[in-house]
Design an enzyme around this catalytic site. Sequence first.
Site, PDB file in Angstrom:
ATOM      1  N   ASN A 115       0.618  -7.042   3.400  1.00 42.78           N
ATOM      2  CA  ASN A 115      -0.769  -5.805   2.814  1.00 42.78           C
ATOM      3  C   ASN A 115      -0.524  -5.619   1.483  1.00 42.78           C
ATOM      4  OD1 ASN A 115      -2.848  -5.094   1.844  1.00 42.78           O
ATOM      5  ND2 ASN A 115      -2.684  -3.082   4.376  1.00 42.78           N
ATOM      6  N   TRP A 116      -0.793  -6.284   0.652  1.00 43.79           N
ATOM      7  CA  TRP A 116      -0.024  -5.880  -0.724  1.00 43.79           C
ATOM      8  C   TRP A 116      -0.675  -5.222  -0.774  1.00 43.79           C
ATOM      9  CZ3 TRP A 116       1.636 -10.613  -3.799  1.00 43.79           C
ATOM     10  CH2 TRP A 116       3.131 -11.283  -3.224  1.00 43.79           C
ATOM     11  N   LYS A 117      -1.474  -4.389  -0.535  1.00 42.92           N
ATOM     12  CA  LYS A 117      -3.259  -3.004  -1.100  1.00 42.92           C
ATOM     13  C   LYS A 117      -3.451  -3.026  -2.439  1.00 42.92           C
ATOM     14  CE  LYS A 117      -1.369  -0.511   2.339  1.00 42.92           C
ATOM     15  NZ  LYS A 117      -1.321   0.692   3.309  1.00 42.92           N
ATOM     16  N   HIS A 144      -9.192  -1.661   8.701  1.00 42.95           N
ATOM     17  CA  HIS A 144      -8.317  -0.871   8.000  1.00 42.95           C
ATOM     18  C   HIS A 144      -8.691   0.389   7.475  1.00 42.95           C
ATOM     19  CE1 HIS A 144      -4.814   0.288   5.432  1.00 42.95           C
ATOM     20  NE2 HIS A 144      -4.434  -0.663   5.727  1.00 42.95           N
ATOM     21  N   SER A 157       4.600   2.666   8.054  1.00 43.33           N
ATOM     22  CA  SER A 157       5.533   2.637   8.200  1.00 43.33           C
ATOM     23  C   SER A 157       6.979   1.691   8.265  1.00 43.33           C
ATOM     24  CB  SER A 157       6.316   3.897   8.007  1.00 43.33           C
ATOM     25  OG  SER A 157       5.510   5.729   7.589  1.00 43.33           O
ATOM     26  N   GLY A 186       2.693  -2.818   4.569  1.00 42.29           N
ATOM     27  CA  GLY A 186       2.494  -2.445   3.489  1.00 42.29           C
ATOM     28  C   GLY A 186       3.709  -2.651   2.359  1.00 42.29           C
ATOM     29  N   GLY A 187       4.027  -0.854   2.472  1.00 40.13           N
ATOM     30  CA  GLY A 187       5.071  -0.468   1.301  1.00 40.13           C
ATOM     31  C   GLY A 187       6.240  -1.700   1.554  1.00 40.13           C
TER      32      GLY A 187
END
Length: 252
Positions: free
Chosen positions: A11-13, A95, A215, A236-237
Site C-alpha cells: 500500500n504505497w498510500k 482502510h 509496521s 505500507g512504509g
Amino acid sequence: MSKKNSHIIANWKMNFVLNDLQTFFGEFNPPKNIQHQVSIAPQFPLLTTIKPYLDKFNFSLAAQNCCFESKGAFTGETSAQVLNSIGVKQVILGHSERRQYFQEDETLLEKKISQALDANLEIIYCVGETLQQRQDGELHATLLKQLKALQAFKTKNLWKNLIVAYEPVWAIGTGQVATLEQVQEVHSFLQHSILQLYPESEAGGSSVAILYGGSVNATNAQSLFDLPSVSGFLVGGASLKPKDFCIILSVQ
Ligand code: PGA
C-alpha cells in the site's frame, strides 16, 4: 512454513511521483520463486504506468479506493468499473486512514464493496481497533462492527473475492508492531467470525485469507508469517523501500 493462498500487498498510500518509479524498480530485485500473490497499490494516476513493471514480475495491480456508485456525476471520484477496465485486480476498502480522514463507515463501505464486486475486483477489506478501543475492552466489538459491512453479501459469494486485513490502528506507521500473541488472538477471532458469516468458505477448502498490517518490516515479517493464522501482509512504509520489500517478499 509454505502456505497456499498467501498474499503480500504493498500500500504505497500517497507516496511516489512519476519519476520515483524508475528509481524504485531500478533497485527492486525480488527473489525468484516468490510463494505469495503480490500486488502493489500506487496512487490512481500511476496505476497504468506501473502495470508493465508488475507484469514483468507477475504481480497484480491494486487500487487504494473506489467510488460507492458505478458512474455519473461524481466529480473527482474513480469507479470500480474503470479500475477493472485498466487491469486493476484488487481494491483496498475500509482502510483506517479512510475511516479516519474521510469518515468512511460501514454503510458507505457496503456500497463500495458492492461496486467492487460488480466490477469483478477482489476486495481487501481492512479492520482494526484504535488503542483506546483496545484499552476500553472494545476490541472484539469493534471488529464485529466493521465486519458487518460484509453481511449483506452472504448470498453473493463475496468470500470468493475477499481478503481481510487486520490492521490495528495504533500499529500503522508507528513502528509499534502488535505482538505475536495479539496478532494470533485477533486472527483466530476473525477466522471464526468470517466462518460464521460464510460457513461455505470452509467447505470450499479455500478459506478467506487474513493478512496482518501495521509496521510490518524486513525484520519482523518472518516471525509474523510463522503464525498459522497469518496469510500474508498489507505493507505500507516498508513497501516504499525496494530492498526491505524484497526481504518481506522472501518470507516463507
Ligand atoms: P505501515 O502501513 O506498514 O506503514 O504501518 C500499513 C497500512 O496502512 O496498510
